[in-house]
Design a protein around this motif. Structure first.
Motif, PDB file in Angstrom:
ATOM      1  N   TRP A 270     -46.192 -28.160  -9.676  1.00  0.00           N
ATOM      2  CA  TRP A 270     -47.380 -27.801 -10.462  1.00  0.00           C
ATOM      3  C   TRP A 270     -47.195 -26.427 -11.105  1.00  0.00           C
ATOM      4  CZ3 TRP A 270     -51.470 -30.449 -12.154  1.00  0.00           C
ATOM      5  CH2 TRP A 270     -52.554 -29.723 -12.670  1.00  0.00           C
ATOM      6  N   ARG A 271     -46.625 -25.511 -10.358  1.00  0.00           N
ATOM      7  CA  ARG A 271     -46.355 -24.165 -10.884  1.00  0.00           C
ATOM      8  C   ARG A 271     -45.136 -24.174 -11.816  1.00  0.00           C
ATOM      9  NH1 ARG A 271     -45.125 -20.087 -12.839  1.00  0.00           N
ATOM     10  NH2 ARG A 271     -45.136 -17.945 -12.044  1.00  0.00           N
ATOM     11  N   TYR A 272     -44.133 -24.965 -11.475  1.00  0.00           N
ATOM     12  CA  TYR A 272     -42.875 -25.005 -12.222  1.00  0.00           C
ATOM     13  C   TYR A 272     -43.088 -25.471 -13.654  1.00  0.00           C
ATOM     14  CZ  TYR A 272     -37.904 -26.207 -13.049  1.00  0.00           C
ATOM     15  OH  TYR A 272     -36.629 -26.300 -13.541  1.00  0.00           O
ATOM     16  N   PHE A 273     -43.938 -26.487 -13.819  1.00  0.00           N
ATOM     17  CA  PHE A 273     -44.120 -27.062 -15.144  1.00  0.00           C
ATOM     18  C   PHE A 273     -45.180 -26.359 -15.982  1.00  0.00           C
ATOM     19  CE2 PHE A 273     -42.093 -30.889 -13.157  1.00  0.00           C
ATOM     20  CZ  PHE A 273     -40.957 -30.850 -13.952  1.00  0.00           C
ATOM     21  N   THR A 274     -45.597 -25.184 -15.549  1.00  0.00           N
ATOM     22  CA  THR A 274     -46.359 -24.317 -16.439  1.00  0.00           C
ATOM     23  C   THR A 274     -45.434 -23.537 -17.357  1.00  0.00           C
ATOM     24  OG1 THR A 274     -46.369 -22.491 -14.838  1.00  0.00           O
ATOM     25  CG2 THR A 274     -48.213 -24.056 -14.742  1.00  0.00           C
ATOM     26  N   PHE A 275     -44.123 -23.573 -17.041  1.00  0.00           N
ATOM     27  CA  PHE A 275     -43.105 -22.916 -17.865  1.00  0.00           C
ATOM     28  C   PHE A 275     -43.356 -21.422 -18.028  1.00  0.00           C
ATOM     29  CE2 PHE A 275     -43.560 -27.314 -19.496  1.00  0.00           C
ATOM     30  CZ  PHE A 275     -42.337 -27.806 -19.057  1.00  0.00           C
ATOM     31  N   GLN A 276     -43.848 -20.813 -16.962  1.00  0.00           N
ATOM     32  CA  GLN A 276     -44.061 -19.369 -16.972  1.00  0.00           C
ATOM     33  C   GLN A 276     -43.070 -18.719 -16.021  1.00  0.00           C
ATOM     34  OE1 GLN A 276     -48.143 -18.477 -16.068  1.00  0.00           O
ATOM     35  NE2 GLN A 276     -48.956 -19.996 -17.500  1.00  0.00           N
ATOM     36  N   PRO A 277     -42.674 -17.463 -16.303  1.00  0.00           N
ATOM     37  CA  PRO A 277     -41.709 -16.777 -15.434  1.00  0.00           C
ATOM     38  C   PRO A 277     -42.198 -16.681 -13.994  1.00  0.00           C
ATOM     39  CG  PRO A 277     -41.991 -15.596 -17.501  1.00  0.00           C
ATOM     40  CD  PRO A 277     -43.056 -16.655 -17.472  1.00  0.00           C
ATOM     41  N   TRP A 278     -41.242 -16.747 -13.068  1.00  0.00           N
ATOM     42  CA  TRP A 278     -41.491 -16.591 -11.637  1.00  0.00           C
ATOM     43  C   TRP A 278     -41.102 -15.178 -11.226  1.00  0.00           C
ATOM     44  CZ3 TRP A 278     -42.538 -20.786  -8.014  1.00  0.00           C
ATOM     45  CH2 TRP A 278     -42.759 -22.017  -8.641  1.00  0.00           C
ATOM     46  N   PRO A 279     -41.463 -14.787 -10.018  1.00  0.00           N
ATOM     47  CA  PRO A 279     -40.983 -13.482  -9.518  1.00  0.00           C
ATOM     48  C   PRO A 279     -39.465 -13.424  -9.535  1.00  0.00           C
ATOM     49  CG  PRO A 279     -42.730 -14.321  -8.111  1.00  0.00           C
ATOM     50  CD  PRO A 279     -42.408 -15.421  -9.084  1.00  0.00           C
ATOM     51  N   ALA A 280     -38.923 -12.252  -9.792  1.00  0.00           N
ATOM     52  CA  ALA A 280     -37.473 -12.088  -9.904  1.00  0.00           C
ATOM     53  C   ALA A 280     -36.775 -12.589  -8.648  1.00  0.00           C
ATOM     54  CB  ALA A 280     -37.133 -10.625 -10.144  1.00  0.00           C
ATOM     55  N   GLY A 281     -35.693 -13.327  -8.830  1.00  0.00           N
ATOM     56  CA  GLY A 281     -34.902 -13.807  -7.711  1.00  0.00           C
ATOM     57  C   GLY A 281     -35.415 -15.065  -7.060  1.00  0.00           C
ATOM     58  N   SER A 282     -36.419 -15.719  -7.648  1.00  0.00           N
ATOM     59  CA  SER A 282     -36.939 -16.946  -7.039  1.00  0.00           C
ATOM     60  C   SER A 282     -35.885 -18.054  -7.073  1.00  0.00           C
ATOM     61  CB  SER A 282     -38.205 -17.406  -7.759  1.00  0.00           C
ATOM     62  OG  SER A 282     -39.241 -16.456  -7.637  1.00  0.00           O
ATOM     63  N   PHE A 283     -35.336 -18.299  -8.247  1.00  0.00           N
ATOM     64  CA  PHE A 283     -34.268 -19.276  -8.408  1.00  0.00           C
ATOM     65  C   PHE A 283     -33.554 -18.969  -9.717  1.00  0.00           C
ATOM     66  CE2 PHE A 283     -38.195 -21.151 -10.048  1.00  0.00           C
ATOM     67  CZ  PHE A 283     -37.838 -21.525 -11.334  1.00  0.00           C
ATOM     68  N   THR A 284     -32.405 -19.567  -9.911  1.00  0.00           N
ATOM     69  CA  THR A 284     -31.649 -19.361 -11.144  1.00  0.00           C
ATOM     70  C   THR A 284     -32.458 -19.865 -12.330  1.00  0.00           C
ATOM     71  OG1 THR A 284     -29.580 -19.660  -9.949  1.00  0.00           O
ATOM     72  CG2 THR A 284     -29.494 -19.851 -12.341  1.00  0.00           C
ATOM     73  N   GLY A 285     -32.743 -18.986 -13.276  1.00  0.00           N
ATOM     74  CA  GLY A 285     -33.567 -19.340 -14.418  1.00  0.00           C
ATOM     75  C   GLY A 285     -35.035 -19.012 -14.240  1.00  0.00           C
ATOM     76  N   SER A 286     -35.397 -18.404 -13.116  1.00  0.00           N
ATOM     77  CA  SER A 286     -36.813 -18.116 -12.858  1.00  0.00           C
ATOM     78  C   SER A 286     -37.406 -17.154 -13.869  1.00  0.00           C
ATOM     79  CB  SER A 286     -36.990 -17.561 -11.440  1.00  0.00           C
ATOM     80  OG  SER A 286     -36.211 -16.394 -11.255  1.00  0.00           O
ATOM     81  N   GLN A 287     -36.538 -16.355 -14.547  1.00  0.00           N
ATOM     82  CA  GLN A 287     -37.050 -15.399 -15.519  1.00  0.00           C
ATOM     83  C   GLN A 287     -37.670 -16.093 -16.731  1.00  0.00           C
ATOM     84  OE1 GLN A 287     -33.910 -15.892 -14.743  1.00  0.00           O
ATOM     85  NE2 GLN A 287     -32.632 -16.066 -16.586  1.00  0.00           N
ATOM     86  N   VAL A 288     -37.291 -17.356 -16.991  1.00  0.00           N
ATOM     87  CA  VAL A 288     -37.918 -18.115 -18.080  1.00  0.00           C
ATOM     88  C   VAL A 288     -38.790 -19.245 -17.541  1.00  0.00           C
ATOM     89  CG1 VAL A 288     -36.117 -17.579 -19.749  1.00  0.00           C
ATOM     90  CG2 VAL A 288     -35.877 -19.593 -18.292  1.00  0.00           C
ATOM     91  N   GLY A 289     -38.825 -19.417 -16.231  1.00  0.00           N
ATOM     92  CA  GLY A 289     -39.742 -20.364 -15.614  1.00  0.00           C
ATOM     93  C   GLY A 289     -39.190 -21.752 -15.380  1.00  0.00           C
ATOM     94  N   ILE A 290     -38.045 -22.081 -15.969  1.00  0.00           N
ATOM     95  CA  ILE A 290     -37.454 -23.409 -15.815  1.00  0.00           C
ATOM     96  C   ILE A 290     -35.936 -23.257 -15.955  1.00  0.00           C
ATOM     97  CG2 ILE A 290     -37.557 -24.007 -18.275  1.00  0.00           C
ATOM     98  CD1 ILE A 290     -38.368 -26.859 -17.404  1.00  0.00           C
ATOM     99  N   THR A 291     -35.198 -24.210 -15.436  1.00  0.00           N
ATOM    100  CA  THR A 291     -33.741 -24.083 -15.462  1.00  0.00           C
ATOM    101  C   THR A 291     -33.092 -25.426 -15.729  1.00  0.00           C
ATOM    102  OG1 THR A 291     -31.819 -23.376 -14.167  1.00  0.00           O
ATOM    103  CG2 THR A 291     -33.602 -24.426 -12.953  1.00  0.00           C
ATOM    104  N   TRP A 292     -31.862 -25.375 -16.282  1.00  0.00           N
ATOM    105  CA  TRP A 292     -31.061 -26.598 -16.363  1.00  0.00           C
ATOM    106  C   TRP A 292     -29.870 -26.532 -15.419  1.00  0.00           C
ATOM    107  CZ3 TRP A 292     -30.951 -25.557 -22.222  1.00  0.00           C
ATOM    108  CH2 TRP A 292     -30.151 -24.454 -22.530  1.00  0.00           C
TER     109      TRP A 292
END
Length: 400
Positions: free
Chosen positions: A124-146
């Motif tokens: 639910w949080r992931y698909f808002t496509f908003q940045p996460w706190p630094a270091g959450s996961f690879t790509g968290s700075q843009v909110g989603i990753t491939w």
């Protein structure tokens, strides 16, 4: 120009993606190298084996992709090639980012202590496509990753660029054919090192290594697109391959020497020991990379250019396994690392779970369901009519 099917290229494609899976397994267990989820069992010795592979594994994949582009363009034409590549790259990338990759981000965020357990809350949080706190996961700075699917958008860029270049090369076909027919061993070894060295001298200091984001990754694009074009050019004529087969033993000796020098300059030789040390070290990096590629291509052409019975099925299974393997592996490492299975049994179990999960899902679901074939980049089912009963039946085209 040759248009014959190259079974060694098909075999290399399967083996290269198999190596990629093993490499990702190693990333979970190699010491001092970051990855999405790390096991508590880590080895420094494993770095030497990983270093021997990571210099040429992705260049090999892009070289193979360039070779496949040559044959597909000849078979399908520019329009058909573009449509097929868009279907095979864009749809799996979007599907993978929506359904395959999120579990990796979830377990990485759990391992980093960035979230509380609860996968659907995470989605639910992931698909808002908003940045996460630094270091959450690879790509968290843009909110989603491939994550590991980064290969697909890079290949898409090179696919689009390949069409006008192929048209230009087609106009120069006679000159190109004569040059490839007369190529010498020293040219095959030395000439590709010239652009690679220039990239290292001028692009790497400014843009650094791969950022997996496509945008602003000019050093990576220059390097991978060069290997892509080299693959396209090499398969257009038999002469370079016959030459490679002849020098395959010296190439193996050269790879041993180049890797030894690569380790010596990179790990043991102190900095600024002599004038020009950094430039020589740079040459060694690219020479090591290219010599390994040439050796792999030479032995594949000599021993794998034949229609193995397992090859059509394996060639079809590669794409789904590529898309699925890292998600299964991340979940397995995260789950098993808390069970104290030991540094031998745990990675063996992880690789067995990963291989079994990929192959079972491909065999039981993906290759049998038309919609899943589409989203995993496989060719559509070929529909045939039984001439006796008139019934329609589906068959699988395994030559991807």
């Amino acid at each position: 120009m040759t248009k014959e099917r190259r079974h060694d290229i098909d075999s290399l494609r399967v083996l290269a993606f198999g190596l990629l899976i093993l490499y990702h397994l190693g990333m979970a267990y190699v010491a001092d190298w970051g990855w999405h989820v790390k096991s508590s069992h880590q080895s420094e010795i494993l770095q030497l084996l990983m270093l021997a592979v990571n210099q040429w594994r992705m260049p090999l994949l892009f070289l193979i992709s360039g070779a496949a582009t040559y044959f597909l363009l000849y078979k399908l034409g520019s329009r058909g090639f573009l449509l097929q590549r868009l279907r095979q790259l864009v749809i799996p990338l979007l599907f993978g980012m929506l359904f395959v990759i999120p579990p990796q981000a979830y377990y990485e965020a759990l391992a980093n202590g960035a979230i509380e357990p609860g996968y659907f809350r995470f989605l639910w949080r992931y698909f808002t496509f908003q940045p996460w706190p630094a270091g959450s996961f690879t790509g968290s700075q843009v909110g989603i990753t491939w994550n590991h699917l980064w290969y697909l958008p890079y290949l898409l860029c090179y696919t689009l660029a390949a069409i006008p270049i192929a048209l230009w090369l087609g106009a120069c076909q006679k000159q190109l054919k004569s040059q490839l027919a007369a190529i010498k061993a020293w040219q095959l070894v030395i000439l590709p090192l010239l652009p690679l060295t220039l990239y290292g001298l001028f692009l790497f200091p400014r843009f650094g290594g791969i950022n997996h984001a496509v945008v602003g990754d000019w050093y990576t694009h220059a390097q991978f697109f060069t290997f892509f074009i080299l693959g396209y050019l090499l398969v257009s004529h038999q002469a370079p391959w016959k030459l490679l087969a002849q020098i395959r033993v010296p190439l193996v000796v050269s790879t041993a020497l180049s890797y030894s020098l690569f380790l010596y300059f990179g790990r043991f030789l102190p900095e600024n020991c002599f004038y020009g040390q950094s430039f020589i070290g740079l040459l060694i990096v690219y020479a090591n990379r290219w010599l390994w590629l040439l050796a792999v291509l030479a032995f594949a052409y000599r021993y794998l250019n034949r229609p193995f019975s397992w090859l059509p099925y394996a060639n079809e299974a590669v794409y789904p396994c590529y898309m699925l393997h890292q998600t299964i592996m991340v979940i397995a490492v995260f789950t098993l690392s808390s069970l104290s299975l030991g540094p031998v049994f745990e990675p063996l179990l992880v690789v067995l779970i990963t291989a079994a999960g990929c192959l079972f899902m491909h065999e039981l679901l993906i290759r049998r369901v038309p919609l899943l074939r589409l989203v995993f980049g496989l060719k559509p089912l070929t529909v045939k009519t039984n001439p006796v009963t008139g019934l329609i039946k589906g068959t699988w085209n395994c030559n991807k």
